[in-house]
Write a protein that holds these residues in place. Structure first.
Motif, PDB file in Angstrom:
ATOM      1  N   SER A 215       0.944  -1.065  -0.027  1.00  0.00           N
ATOM      2  CA  SER A 215       0.074  -0.134   0.101  1.00  0.00           C
ATOM      3  C   SER A 215       0.965   1.254   0.003  1.00  0.00           C
ATOM      4  CB  SER A 215      -0.946  -0.058   1.325  1.00  0.00           C
ATOM      5  OG  SER A 215      -0.172   0.083   2.395  1.00  0.00           O
ATOM      6  N   GLN A 216       1.818   1.277   0.681  1.00  0.00           N
ATOM      7  CA  GLN A 216       2.923   2.414   0.874  1.00  0.00           C
ATOM      8  C   GLN A 216       4.356   1.878   0.929  1.00  0.00           C
ATOM      9  OE1 GLN A 216       1.665   4.401   4.257  1.00  0.00           O
ATOM     10  NE2 GLN A 216       0.444   6.015   3.258  1.00  0.00           N
ATOM     11  N   LEU A 217       5.096   2.895   0.262  1.00  0.00           N
ATOM     12  CA  LEU A 217       6.655   2.998   0.530  1.00  0.00           C
ATOM     13  C   LEU A 217       7.016   3.757   1.292  1.00  0.00           C
ATOM     14  CD1 LEU A 217       7.858   1.833  -3.091  1.00  0.00           C
ATOM     15  CD2 LEU A 217       7.089   0.273  -1.558  1.00  0.00           C
ATOM     16  N   LYS A 218       8.027   3.494   2.230  1.00  0.00           N
ATOM     17  CA  LYS A 218       8.636   4.736   3.292  1.00  0.00           C
ATOM     18  C   LYS A 218      10.056   4.645   3.097  1.00  0.00           C
ATOM     19  CE  LYS A 218       4.766   4.706   6.514  1.00  0.00           C
ATOM     20  NZ  LYS A 218       4.451   4.319   7.897  1.00  0.00           N
ATOM     21  N   VAL A 219      10.599   5.696   3.039  1.00  0.00           N
ATOM     22  CA  VAL A 219      12.023   5.836   2.805  1.00  0.00           C
ATOM     23  C   VAL A 219      12.752   6.812   3.965  1.00  0.00           C
ATOM     24  CG1 VAL A 219      14.184   6.280   1.505  1.00  0.00           C
ATOM     25  CG2 VAL A 219      12.040   5.448   0.159  1.00  0.00           C
ATOM     26  N   TYR A 220      13.513   6.136   4.730  1.00  0.00           N
ATOM     27  CA  TYR A 220      13.909   6.922   5.872  1.00  0.00           C
ATOM     28  C   TYR A 220      15.162   6.743   6.292  1.00  0.00           C
ATOM     29  CZ  TYR A 220      12.307   3.185   8.682  1.00  0.00           C
ATOM     30  OH  TYR A 220      12.022   1.862   9.337  1.00  0.00           O
ATOM     31  N   ASP A 221      15.868   7.443   6.994  1.00  0.00           N
ATOM     32  CA  ASP A 221      17.349   7.234   7.643  1.00  0.00           C
ATOM     33  C   ASP A 221      17.324   6.306   8.959  1.00  0.00           C
ATOM     34  OD1 ASP A 221      20.148   7.166   8.251  1.00  0.00           O
ATOM     35  OD2 ASP A 221      20.195   9.145   8.574  1.00  0.00           O
ATOM     36  N   LYS A 222      17.384   4.991   8.733  1.00  0.00           N
ATOM     37  CA  LYS A 222      17.083   4.363   9.966  1.00  0.00           C
ATOM     38  C   LYS A 222      18.180   4.579  11.187  1.00  0.00           C
ATOM     39  CE  LYS A 222      16.052  -0.392  11.381  1.00  0.00           C
ATOM     40  NZ  LYS A 222      15.710  -1.711  10.958  1.00  0.00           N
ATOM     41  N   PRO A 223      18.127   4.459  12.445  1.00  0.00           N
ATOM     42  CA  PRO A 223      19.108   4.400  13.279  1.00  0.00           C
ATOM     43  C   PRO A 223      19.322   3.213  13.476  1.00  0.00           C
ATOM     44  CG  PRO A 223      17.040   5.272  14.291  1.00  0.00           C
ATOM     45  CD  PRO A 223      16.725   5.222  13.014  1.00  0.00           C
ATOM     46  N   THR A 224      20.487   2.959  13.952  1.00  0.00           N
ATOM     47  CA  THR A 224      20.722   1.712  14.698  1.00  0.00           C
ATOM     48  C   THR A 224      20.207   1.269  16.027  1.00  0.00           C
ATOM     49  OG1 THR A 224      22.870   2.423  15.604  1.00  0.00           O
ATOM     50  CG2 THR A 224      23.307   1.760  13.401  1.00  0.00           C
ATOM     51  N   LYS A 225      20.305  -0.035  16.630  1.00  0.00           N
ATOM     52  CA  LYS A 225      19.685  -0.270  17.748  1.00  0.00           C
ATOM     53  C   LYS A 225      20.250   0.733  18.942  1.00  0.00           C
ATOM     54  CE  LYS A 225      16.818  -3.488  16.450  1.00  0.00           C
ATOM     55  NZ  LYS A 225      17.018  -3.512  15.060  1.00  0.00           N
ATOM     56  N   GLN A 226      21.775   0.981  18.667  1.00  0.00           N
ATOM     57  CA  GLN A 226      22.344   1.678  19.696  1.00  0.00           C
ATOM     58  C   GLN A 226      21.817   3.010  19.755  1.00  0.00           C
ATOM     59  OE1 GLN A 226      24.006   0.272  21.748  1.00  0.00           O
ATOM     60  NE2 GLN A 226      25.401   1.890  22.996  1.00  0.00           N
ATOM     61  N   GLU A 227      21.953   3.619  18.412  1.00  0.00           N
ATOM     62  CA  GLU A 227      21.515   5.078  18.025  1.00  0.00           C
ATOM     63  C   GLU A 227      19.988   5.293  18.752  1.00  0.00           C
ATOM     64  OE1 GLU A 227      24.206   5.936  14.204  1.00  0.00           O
ATOM     65  OE2 GLU A 227      22.229   5.386  13.969  1.00  0.00           O
ATOM     66  N   GLU A 228      19.218   4.393  18.494  1.00  0.00           N
ATOM     67  CA  GLU A 228      17.667   4.454  18.940  1.00  0.00           C
ATOM     68  C   GLU A 228      17.619   4.612  20.272  1.00  0.00           C
ATOM     69  OE1 GLU A 228      13.499   2.189  18.165  1.00  0.00           O
ATOM     70  OE2 GLU A 228      15.355   1.142  17.244  1.00  0.00           O
ATOM     71  N   ALA A 229      18.513   3.696  21.157  1.00  0.00           N
ATOM     72  CA  ALA A 229      18.440   3.679  22.425  1.00  0.00           C
ATOM     73  C   ALA A 229      19.032   4.930  22.991  1.00  0.00           C
ATOM     74  CB  ALA A 229      19.139   2.379  23.111  1.00  0.00           C
ATOM     75  N   THR A 230      20.063   5.308  22.538  1.00  0.00           N
ATOM     76  CA  THR A 230      20.781   6.511  23.373  1.00  0.00           C
ATOM     77  C   THR A 230      20.340   7.976  22.780  1.00  0.00           C
ATOM     78  OG1 THR A 230      22.744   6.462  21.632  1.00  0.00           O
ATOM     79  CG2 THR A 230      22.752   5.294  23.601  1.00  0.00           C
ATOM     80  N   GLY A 231      19.640   7.882  21.493  1.00  0.00           N
ATOM     81  CA  GLY A 231      19.162   9.100  20.793  1.00  0.00           C
ATOM     82  C   GLY A 231      20.152   9.797  20.018  1.00  0.00           C
ATOM     83  N   MET A 232      21.468   9.304  20.001  1.00  0.00           N
ATOM     84  CA  MET A 232      22.459   9.915  19.413  1.00  0.00           C
ATOM     85  C   MET A 232      22.766   9.408  17.891  1.00  0.00           C
ATOM     86  SD  MET A 232      23.805  12.082  21.538  1.00  0.00           S
ATOM     87  CE  MET A 232      25.419  12.573  21.112  1.00  0.00           C
ATOM     88  N   LYS A 233      22.029  10.291  17.019  1.00  0.00           N
ATOM     89  CA  LYS A 233      22.343   9.487  15.589  1.00  0.00           C
ATOM     90  C   LYS A 233      23.502  10.136  14.823  1.00  0.00           C
ATOM     91  CE  LYS A 233      20.593   7.747  11.872  1.00  0.00           C
ATOM     92  NZ  LYS A 233      21.926   7.792  11.017  1.00  0.00           N
ATOM     93  N   SER A 234      24.389   9.210  14.367  1.00  0.00           N
ATOM     94  CA  SER A 234      25.685   9.477  13.509  1.00  0.00           C
ATOM     95  C   SER A 234      25.308  10.135  12.400  1.00  0.00           C
ATOM     96  CB  SER A 234      26.537   8.301  13.645  1.00  0.00           C
ATOM     97  OG  SER A 234      26.059   7.341  12.398  1.00  0.00           O
ATOM     98  N   ALA A 235      26.292  10.667  11.676  1.00  0.00           N
ATOM     99  CA  ALA A 235      25.969  11.625  10.623  1.00  0.00           C
ATOM    100  C   ALA A 235      26.166  10.505   9.247  1.00  0.00           C
ATOM    101  CB  ALA A 235      27.293  12.494  10.445  1.00  0.00           C
ATOM    102  N   GLU A 236      26.621   9.121   9.582  1.00  0.00           N
ATOM    103  CA  GLU A 236      26.296   8.166   8.337  1.00  0.00           C
ATOM    104  C   GLU A 236      25.099   8.005   8.037  1.00  0.00           C
ATOM    105  OE1 GLU A 236      27.956   3.688   7.299  1.00  0.00           O
ATOM    106  OE2 GLU A 236      28.154   4.737   9.391  1.00  0.00           O
ATOM    107  N   LYS A 237      24.538   8.131   6.712  1.00  0.00           N
ATOM    108  CA  LYS A 237      23.215   7.762   6.297  1.00  0.00           C
ATOM    109  C   LYS A 237      22.915   6.219   6.210  1.00  0.00           C
ATOM    110  CE  LYS A 237      21.975  11.840   5.892  1.00  0.00           C
ATOM    111  NZ  LYS A 237      20.638  12.557   6.674  1.00  0.00           N
TER     112      LYS A 237
END
Length: 919
Positions: free
Chosen positions: A208-230
């Motif tokens: 029904s839909q396609l979504k594209v986004y910059d997905k954080p790693t499990k560690q980034e998701e937990a700490t809230g610190m997203k790296s500059a790497e896409k």
């Protein structure tokens, strides 16, 4: 006049102040779920939240529910006013809630939306569907807005969506120039390493839909610190009727030149995230070399399981491959007094087995603690046989790269330097694994957290190489006055093992809602052991004994001067400071990492030994600025880093194992430092993207080369040098106008590569060699995309030039490509597909039409049975038998041209059957 304006503004502000003082700040929270006919509920993301002031229905503010259906909406409540809350979603009946509470925080609880099943007799009201929506950093494509032919697969849908591009040859999908690294289903990990399978086999009607986004790693998701790497992912939102659906498919095909393709797969999807896939394939249809025993056999499985606070995903696969190819090459080595030229031919056959897999487990222990463990493994066994011939000259032999030795006897013998014939057989085993684990704990409501991670990895390899070679030196004489000939019959056994351990402890402080500061300490250790023994097998007693058989007592032929033992240990303490700010418009990511490193090596080569320990400090700064407002996104980033020279480049003993390629070390090497700047601008809705980058290396390590003009051999050693830098830029326009899509891209780059070159073995410092390379390319595609198929016209232009300073040598290549790609759904359930490309080249050393080609393919399919589950197709590849594979490149030391022989067309008949149980 200015005083009057100031007075009026002051009066207005004074009038507004009482209103502000009387207003009350109020926050409304809740969760939106979708309720189906069976009264089952699920979280509903991207529901629209609107706050309306009564009685005049003035819009006050709005919000959108997140992936869990939750929303938060804040506003300034005025006294003596009533408010109405409206929750809506496309295809659902809206829900209204009256806000009567005076509390600072109002909790609406769970709001259930039901699908709108109201039908007004024959009247159907259709609202325009948005083709693309931008929700924060997520781009959403509504599939129904991009009509595809009946029975199309996902790759056909991607062709119709601006910003997405799929390359079936490279098996990659990109989003605005960025590589899509994985495909997920309903937000859950799936199809890791199987992008081609899903793109070419998943029906569009499932999605029904396609979504594209910059997905954080499990560690980034937990700490809230997203790296500059896409880390862009493509998320497939399946339709409701696909829930628990099973898709089975099987296909078999056979053709001329022993082409075959047998594959089958089974997929199951569940909206809660419980998915699995099993697929297998035995094929050689995509191999383009003429070896008729090429084959690739693969079987694999993917699975994802979600239950409460647990989530596990993984895949495993086994493959068996056999590949044969014939190639030839021409090279030109830059020298100070006159260039050196070489031609070669190679016939190679390789066989291999590969077994690999990975697993990822996530556990939300409680609302404050998250645990994650992941790992992967890989095991390979490979056997290869190679027959090679190479000759070197001091003057351009003026021969064809495709058949360089056809006119060998006609080349002036006075230009000969050497002629080498070599047969080798290699047996190798390789296995490795990697385990990563992390735990993150939030220590207060604000979001401050502490995290610990540990990883370990091991690589183990073992190779056995048998070599028979004969090299004739035309400028060296033996005791009889004839050309000197060096014959070798050797066996080399080289096992190795590498282990790595890393641990990291980090504390993250939430400064504001938008900003975080993290400080971390890490320790890593790497231990490597290498061992190599070379044995002289002499002339075999029985000429019929094939290469690869060891004679009895071969150990007595151990060549002590070629033996190598190496043990190294590298350890480092890392201190890192990272700051992030993610505002509604602006974003900042900055970090500084300092590594205190200790390296030691103990190496024996023959009778020579090297033993040393080196301490060093490395720095890695990073700064990234982003701007995101509406459809506009801009970014500029800087990355720097210190790099220490390899220990073997510093102290390893001189290696004489290859007489034509002697290597030695340099104890005076210094650390190098790299600079990299990247800037880009993107407008998602207008389809515009522009990017530019610059890189530079200070004290970069390159290998100086000293040529032996008598043997054609070389001796190389590492040196520090400055002057290596590069500049590149690209721009693209990708837009759809109703049924038409236009895609235009252009890119260019300029690089300067520096090395040192000299002839002879005197003490003179080699002379600096600079090579400037320039690359330009453009790609234009015009597509007509009706619901009955697609027609695409495309054109490509590529320009490559290299210029060397020693001999002022200038070489260039231009490649022009004109193409057609079309697919048409015909009456009676026939589908006709054809693609054709006319490629012509010109440039240095290219004359006539020998390098031009017309590559034309055609396919006709017929779908039959009641639900069109079966498909019979005929495919004709390279109808005109003109496929070629010719490439060129240049470095600071030389110019290279490579040719690989190609299969000249084949014809295949296939039968495919699909079955699915969509609700």
């Amino acid at each position: 006049m200015k005083i009057l304006n100031l007075f009026i503004v002051s009066i207005v502000l004074l009038l507004l102040m009482p209103v502000k003082i009387l207003a009350q700040k109020q926050v409304v929270k809740g969760r939106v779920v979708l309720c189906n006919a069976l009264r089952q509920t699920e979280a509903l993301p991207y529901a629209n939240i609107a706050l309306i002031q009564l009685p005049d229905s003035t819009f006050v503010t709005g919000a959108v529910s997140d992936e869990q259906g939750k929303f938060t909406c804040s506003f300034s409540r005025k006294k003596n006013h009533s408010y109405l809350f409206k929750v809506s979603y496309t295809g659902c009946s809206p829900v209204f809630k009256t806000i009567t509470s005076q509390s600072d925080t109002v909790r609406l609880g769970t709001i259930k939306l039901k699908e709108n099943a109201l039908h007004l007799k024959e009247i159907v009201v259709v609202a325009p569907l948005k083709a693309m929506e931008q929700k924060g950093d997520t781009t959403i494509y509504n599939v129904d807005a991009y009509p595809t032919p009946e029975g199309s697969y996902l790759q056909e849908l991607v062709k119709r969506i601006p910003g997405l591009t799929y390359d079936p040859k490279e098996k990659t999908i990109t989003y605005n120039g960025h590589t899509i690294k994985e495909i997920t289903v309903n937000g859950k990990d799936f199809f890791k390493g199987n992008q081609q399978v899903v793109l070419e086999n998943l029906p569009v009607k499932f999605v029904s839909q396609l979504k594209v986004y910059d997905k954080p790693t499990k560690q980034e998701e937990a700490t809230g610190m997203k790296s500059a790497e896409k880390n862009y992912v493509l998320d497939l939102q399946t339709k409701k009727e696909v829930n628990n659906a099973i898709l089975l498919s099987a296909e078999g095909g056979y053709g001329t030149h022993k082409r075959r393709d047998i594959n089958g797969k089974i997929m199951r999807f569940n909206e809660a995230g419980d998915n699995f896939m099993i697929n297998g394939q035995s094929t050689n249809r995509h191999y383009t070399t003429p070896y008729d025993k090429n084959i690739s056999n693969t079987i694999g499985a993917n699975i994802t399981k979600v239950k409460d606070q647990f989530e596990i995903s993984g895949n495993v696969s086994f493959s068996n491959d056999r590949v044969g190819n014939e190639s030839s090459s021409y090279s030109e080595q830059y020298m100070t007094t006159g260039n050196q030229y070489a031609i070669s031919e190679s016939n190679r056959l390789s066989k291999g087995n590969r077994f690999n897999g990975n697993v990822d487990f996530k556990w939300d222990i409680d609302s404050l603690t998250m645990f994650n463990i992941s790992g992967w493994f890989n095991s390979n066994r490979n056997n290869s046989d190679d027959h090679n011939r190479e000759a070197t000259f001091d003057t351009n032999p003026e021969v064809s790269t495709q058949n360089p030795f056809d006119r060998f006897e006609e080349i002036d013998p006075a230009t000969y330097i050497n002629d080498s014939k070599r047969q080798s057989k290699e047996q190798s085993q390789y296995s490795n694994y990697n385990i990563n684990t992390s735990i993150t704990r939030r220590i207060n409501k604000k979001g401050n957290n502490i995290s610990f991670s540990f990883s370990t990895a091991q690589n183990q390899n073992k190779s056995k190489t048998y070599t028979l070679s004969s090299t004739r030196y035309f400028r060296l004489s033996d005791i009889a006055g004839k050309d000197s000939v060096l014959s070798l019959n050797q066996y080399q056994y080289a096992p190795g093992k590498e282990q790595n351990y890393t641990l990291n402890l980090a504390y993250t402080q939430v400064l504001t809602k938008e900003s975080r500061l993290q400080i971390s300490y890490g320790f890593n250790a790497n231990k490597e052991h290498l061992n190599s023994n070379t044995y002289n097998l002499g002339a075999p007693d029985d000429k019929n004994i094939p290469i690869g058989i060891l004679p009895e007592g071969y150990e007595a032929g151990n060549i002590d001067s070629l033996a190598n033992r190496s043990n190294s240990l590298t350890s480092g303490h890392n201190l890192a400071l990272q700051f992030t700010y993610n505002g509604e418009v602006w974003g900042i990511r900055s970090s500084l990492t300092t590594t205190f490193q200790k390296r030691s090596i103990n190496e024996y080569t023959g009778r020579h030994q090297a033993d040393t320990t080196i301490n060093s400090i490395e720095w890695q700064p990073n700064l990234t600025l982003t701007y995101h407002k509406g459809d506009n996104y801009a970014m500029i980033s800087y990355n720097g880093g210190t790099s220490q020279p390899m220990l073997r480049d510093l102290i390893a003993p001189t290696d004489y194992s290859s007489p034509l390629n002697i290597t030695r070390s340099n104890p005076n090497l210094r650390a190098s430092y790299s600079n990299y700047i990247y800037a880009m601008f993107n407008n998602f809705r207008k389809g515009i993207m522009v990017g530019m980058s610059w890189n530079q290396q200070i004290n970069s390590v390159t290998r100086a080369t000293i040529y032996n003009t008598e043997t054609g051999g070389r001796e190389t050693f590492p040196v520090n040098i400055n002057g290596n830098w590069g500049l590149s830029g690209n721009a693209s326009y990708d837009k759809r106008f109703n049924f038409f899509r236009i895609y235009l891209t252009g890119a260019g780059n300029f690089n300067q590569n520096v090395s040192l070159i000299n002839e002879g073995y005197d003490n003179q410092m080699p002379q600096q060699s600079k090579t400037h390379t320039t690359g330009l390319n453009s790609d234009l595609r015009l597509s007509y995309l009706p619901s009955w198929g697609n027609i695409e016209l495309n054109g490509k232009w590529t320009f490559y030039q290299s210029k060397n300073s020693l001999q002022n040598r200038n070489t260039y290549t231009r490649i022009y490509t004109l193409g057609l790609d079309s697919s048409i759904n015909l009456p009676w359930d026939f589908i006709f597909k054809t693609d054709a490309n006319y490629r012509f080249r010109n440039g240095t050393g290219i004359s006539g039409d020998d390098e031009n080609e017309i590559l034309w393919n055609m396919k006709l399919s017929w779908k039959f049975l009641k639900e069109k589950q079966a498909e019979l197709s005929v495919y004709w590849a390279d109808i005109l038998s003109q496929r070629k594979n010719l490439s060129r490149s240049a470095t600071s030391t030389g110019f290279y041209e490579y040719y690989e022989r190609q299969l000249k067309g084949y014809f295949m008949v296939s039968l495919k059957y699909e079955l699915n149980n969509m609700n």
